[in-house]
Write an enzyme that holds these catalytic residues in place. Structure first.
Site, PDB file in Angstrom:
ATOM      1  N   HIS A  41      24.765  36.044  -3.418  1.00 18.88           N
ATOM      2  CA  HIS A  41      25.364  37.377  -3.416  1.00 18.88           C
ATOM      3  C   HIS A  41      24.483  38.355  -4.195  1.00 18.88           C
ATOM      4  CE1 HIS A  41      28.887  34.549  -3.172  1.00 18.88           C
ATOM      5  NE2 HIS A  41      29.154  35.324  -2.145  1.00 18.88           N
ATOM      6  N   ASP A 154      25.042  33.196   7.340  1.00 18.15           N
ATOM      7  CA  ASP A 154      26.125  33.228   8.324  1.00 18.15           C
ATOM      8  C   ASP A 154      25.614  34.042   9.514  1.00 18.15           C
ATOM      9  OD1 ASP A 154      28.241  31.883   6.657  1.00 18.15           O
ATOM     10  OD2 ASP A 154      27.616  33.491   5.335  1.00 18.15           O
ATOM     11  N   LEU A 188      22.506  28.206  -0.602  1.00 15.54           N
ATOM     12  CA  LEU A 188      23.584  28.436  -1.569  1.00 15.54           C
ATOM     13  C   LEU A 188      24.863  28.805  -0.830  1.00 15.54           C
ATOM     14  CD1 LEU A 188      22.036  30.449  -4.535  1.00 15.54           C
ATOM     15  CD2 LEU A 188      22.007  28.016  -4.073  1.00 15.54           C
TER      16      LEU A 188
END
Ligand code: AMP
Length: 285
Positions: A41, A154, A188
């Site tokens: 992130h 993703d 991750l």
């Protein structure tokens, strides 16, 4: 001393803050997350900082995108730690709405992208992408950013979001952030926390296998044969395989014979943990 991040929980307060930035002619980049903030992130926050004057991070574990037997309740949550880490990384504002703010009583609208959402993770997780598309559309309308950053990990989700933004004429640039990996190659993910020590030792085989499939494709092997060899390798290592697929990178259309350019994608289970990953063909150096 670490500074506290500004936090808003309502659309109204969010819009007041964003309007103040707009009034000062500042541009805004949004990084949507479900929290459990890790380096992945934070790398998206870094990308956001290169794109706009202000970085807005959202934190919302979206019930609409979890199936009834999935990990919505178990999903890791630690808002105060997330807020500290995001402040240190340079995010200007955290938008963390309650579910009742996002989905008020009698909420009934769904955004359904069709086509791109029908197979791969869409086949394995019915309604997942409608849940993602619905919440991302709401976040984009609530935050009205110039740019929004989503991870390439993703990959199907990234394409779904690009498609919905185009189809619905939402005025935002969607940028893909590169996949962040552990030293051993494991991408991750907040869900890596579920892995036992033994499963964690096996997990990097997913990335190694995807690279192997990509290398075989680069050497002229047909797409179906390379994907099948990848599935076999993963099953032999102990994964339960949802799919290993060689697809056209922009449309996710299946590819069959020899390929020059493709995306190799996989979703697997290790015990109760579902992992996804993907690599480009040709592999970047
Ligand atoms: P999540 O909180 O899991 O919904 O993820 C928030 C954003 O981070 C999404 O855009 C994900 O695609 C992205 N992301 C998750 N894992 C990674 C990773 N390993 N590398 C890059 N981006 C990621």
């Amino acid at each position: 001393m670490t500074r506290a991040i500004d936090l808003v929980r309502t659309v109204r307060d969010l819009r007041i803050r964003v309007a103040a930035w707009r009034k000062a002619s500042e541009t805004v980049a949004l990084v949507p997350t479900m929290g459990a903030i890790h380096a992945d992130h934070l790398s998206l926050v870094s990308v956001a900082q290169t794109q706009a004057d202000r970085v807005l991070t959202s934190l919302f574990v979206n019930p609409l995108q979890f199936g009834p037997r999935e990990d919505f309740h178990a999903y890791p949550r630690n808002e105060s730690r997330d807020a500290t880490v995001l402040a240190a990384a340079g995010s200007d504002l955290l938008y963390a709405p309650e579910a009742s703010e996002m989905y008020p009583p009698h909420f009934s609208t769904r955004v359904s992208v069709g086509d791109l959402t029908e197979d791969l993770c869409g086949a394995a997780r019915p309604n997942h992408f409608d849940g993602v598309a619905t919440v991302v559309t709401k976040l984009l309308l609530q935050c009205a950013p110039d740019t929004a950053i989503f991870g390439e990990k993703d990959y199907q989700q990234l394409l779904v979001i690009k498609r919905l933004v185009r189809d619905l004429n939402i005025q935002v640039a969607i940028i893909g952030g590169p996949i962040v990996r552990e030293d051993d190659g494991l991408a991750l993910s907040s869900r890596n926390a579920y892995l036992s020590r033994a499963q964690r030792a096996v997990a990097p085989t997913l990335y190694q296998t995807l690279r192997q499939v990509a290398l075989e494709l680069e050497q002229g092997c047909g797409a179906d044969a390379a994907a099948e060899a990848g599935r076999f390798k993963l099953e032999a290592a102990g994964f339960r395989v949802d799919y290993v697929a060689v697809r056209e990178p922009d449309t996710l259309k299946p590819l069959h014979g020899p390929v020059q350019v493709a995306r190799v994608l996989a979703a697997v289970h290790l015990g109760k943990t579902r992992l996804v990953d993907n690599v480009p063909v040709p592999l970047q150096a």
